[in-house]
Design an enzyme around this catalytic site. Sequence first.
Site, PDB file in Angstrom:
ATOM      1  CD  GLU A   1      -3.250  16.704 -15.272  1.00 26.26           C
ATOM      2  OE1 GLU A   1      -3.164  15.552 -15.099  1.00 26.26           O
ATOM      3  OE2 GLU A   1      -3.185  17.102 -16.577  1.00 26.26           O
TER       4      GLU A   1
ATOM      5  CG  ASN B   1      -1.064  18.418 -21.546  1.00 29.38           C
ATOM      6  OD1 ASN B   1      -0.373  17.697 -21.666  1.00 29.38           O
ATOM      7  ND2 ASN B   1      -2.162  18.796 -20.788  1.00 29.38           N
TER       8      ASN B   1
ATOM      9  CE  LYS C   1      -0.167  14.240 -14.414  1.00 27.30           C
ATOM     10  NZ  LYS C   1      -0.538  14.505 -15.676  1.00 27.30           N
TER      11      LYS C   1
ATOM     12  CG  HIS D   1       6.517  12.109 -25.827  1.00 27.37           C
ATOM     13  ND1 HIS D   1       5.577  11.980 -25.765  1.00 27.37           N
ATOM     14  CD2 HIS D   1       7.087  13.062 -24.984  1.00 27.37           C
ATOM     15  CE1 HIS D   1       4.851  12.979 -25.143  1.00 27.37           C
ATOM     16  NE2 HIS D   1       5.779  13.775 -24.644  1.00 27.37           N
TER      17      HIS D   1
ATOM     18  CD  GLU E   1       8.260  16.772 -22.997  1.00 28.75           C
ATOM     19  OE1 GLU E   1       7.631  17.702 -22.806  1.00 28.75           O
ATOM     20  OE2 GLU E   1       7.722  15.780 -23.811  1.00 28.75           O
TER      21      GLU E   1
ATOM     22  NE  ARG F   1      -3.822  -1.976   2.202  1.00 26.58           N
ATOM     23  CZ  ARG F   1      -3.476  -3.084   3.004  1.00 26.58           C
ATOM     24  NH1 ARG F   1      -2.541  -3.233   3.708  1.00 26.58           N
ATOM     25  NH2 ARG F   1      -4.480  -4.216   2.949  1.00 26.58           N
TER      26      ARG F   1
ATOM     27  NE  ARG G   1       1.106  17.484 -13.115  1.00 25.07           N
ATOM     28  CZ  ARG G   1       1.672  16.719 -12.252  1.00 25.07           C
ATOM     29  NH1 ARG G   1       1.227  16.993 -10.972  1.00 25.07           N
ATOM     30  NH2 ARG G   1       2.825  15.765 -12.290  1.00 25.07           N
TER      31      ARG G   1
ATOM     32  CG  HIS H   1       2.433  17.304 -24.849  1.00 26.21           C
ATOM     33  ND1 HIS H   1       3.432  18.301 -24.905  1.00 26.21           N
ATOM     34  CD2 HIS H   1       3.085  16.155 -24.361  1.00 26.21           C
ATOM     35  CE1 HIS H   1       4.589  17.798 -24.498  1.00 26.21           C
ATOM     36  NE2 HIS H   1       4.308  16.497 -23.948  1.00 26.21           N
TER      37      HIS H   1
ATOM     38  CG  HIS I   1      -0.015  13.146 -26.253  1.00 28.64           C
ATOM     39  ND1 HIS I   1      -0.507  13.744 -25.417  1.00 28.64           N
ATOM     40  CD2 HIS I   1       0.963  12.729 -25.963  1.00 28.64           C
ATOM     41  CE1 HIS I   1       0.083  13.569 -24.293  1.00 28.64           C
ATOM     42  NE2 HIS I   1       1.172  12.648 -24.542  1.00 28.64           N
TER      43      HIS I   1
ATOM     44  CE  LYS J   1       6.233  17.541 -14.549  1.00 28.06           C
ATOM     45  NZ  LYS J   1       6.424  16.161 -14.920  1.00 28.06           N
TER      46      LYS J   1
END
Length: 366
Positions: free
Chosen positions: A235, A244, A144, A264, A186, A122, A240, A247, A251, A225
């Site tokens: 988010e 993107n 994340k 990417h 990035e 956990r 945040r 992106h 993406h 960041k």
Amino acid sequence: MPTVPVRLAAAGYDVTVEPGALDLLGSLAAALPGVGRRCAVVTDSNVGPLFLGRATRALAAAGFEPAAVTVPAGEASKSLDEAGRCCVELSRLGIDRKSFLVALGGGVVGDLAGFVAAIHLRGIPFIQVPTTVVAQVDSAVGGKTGVNTAAGKNLAGAFHQPVAVAADPLTLATLPAREYNEGFAEVIKHAAIRDPAMLDGLAAAAARADPAALAPLLARNVAIKAAIVAADERETTGTRALLNFGHTLGHAIEAEAGYGNLLHGEAISLGLRAALWLSERRAGLDPAFSRRVLAALAAFDLPLVLGPEFDAHRLLARAGADKKFEGGQIRFVLLRAPGDAFVARDLSPADLAAALAELRAAPEPP
Ligand SMILES: NC(=O)c1ccc[n+]([C@@H]2O[C@H](COP(=O)([O-])OP(=O)(O)OC[C@H]3O[C@@H](n4cnc5c(N)ncnc54)[C@H](O)[C@@H]3O)[C@@H](O)[C@H]2O)c1
Ligand SMILES: [Zn+2]
């Protein structure tokens, strides 16, 4: 030690960005409150042979008892199956509630090991030791974690912040050129949305002359960041979403190419060009700034022209299925001015189609 603090509501942490940070892993771990001696370094089959020995020696020298778990290199290891195998292996290795994990590798290892740390017993603490540009400027910071499922990328995961991050620019020396360069998409994104002056200092990084000299640039990116994550840890506030930038279409292009065909950062380079073009037309961005950003992308050999093999309708459909479209409305990050990004809600599919059409031809030279 040059550190960048990540200030969060619950537990913040420091990111150490320094040549030789890998060898400081033991002292970083020793400074953590309440951790026992047992720990495990999770790495992949490329990074292990390069850096696992140094990481475990640094931990052992500080009195820890490190075990190692090595997963196959590559995106395929970001899976529920691999996470399950890691949990079983950790139990076998005696990793208990007082233990901690070290994620030693790129974003794949960071996301996977972070997720395993979130679910094993956990949740146990973990330290990020990122070894790619992407991981050092982006994925190792922000909490994340997760894996891919049969339904898509990053669809299972948890917010689980690391307790410390040690980014060693010297580890970047062994990165293949394509993987090195893609990480700068990035960096250039961060420059566009928050720190345009950063564009001026990229020539030495593109030349790869001295990895140690990258430390200040990497730290600056971590700070950008970190500030965005601190403003929007889970988010929920929308800040945040600014990450993107480039992106939405990036993406779509990455997925349409087939994951792994375009890296990417390569797809994001194309997405950035489209987003800049839309920013000029819909938000008044000075085209001279777009040209500066495109020149920076080109300096890292990142693509700027969308090949004929990409079908615009399919790309738009992919973008429509993207999570950045909310309730039928297109949410698209634009720049009003260098460093000033916002989420536009009034773009139409026709705007996106026009941007894709623009990507078919080479940009005007700066
Ligand atoms: N969590 C986040 O916020 C976040 C943000 C961005 C990306 N990501 C995730 O990160 C992943 C991509 O990360 P990545 O680009 O680092 O890929 P990666 O981890 O697959 O690393 C790229 C390749 O380089 C190898 N490698 C790593 N470090 C090396 C080194 N120092 N020398 C030589 N080879 C080395 C790896 O084994 C791999 O083959 C994706 O899964 C993406 O979803 C997550
Ligand atoms: Zn990205």
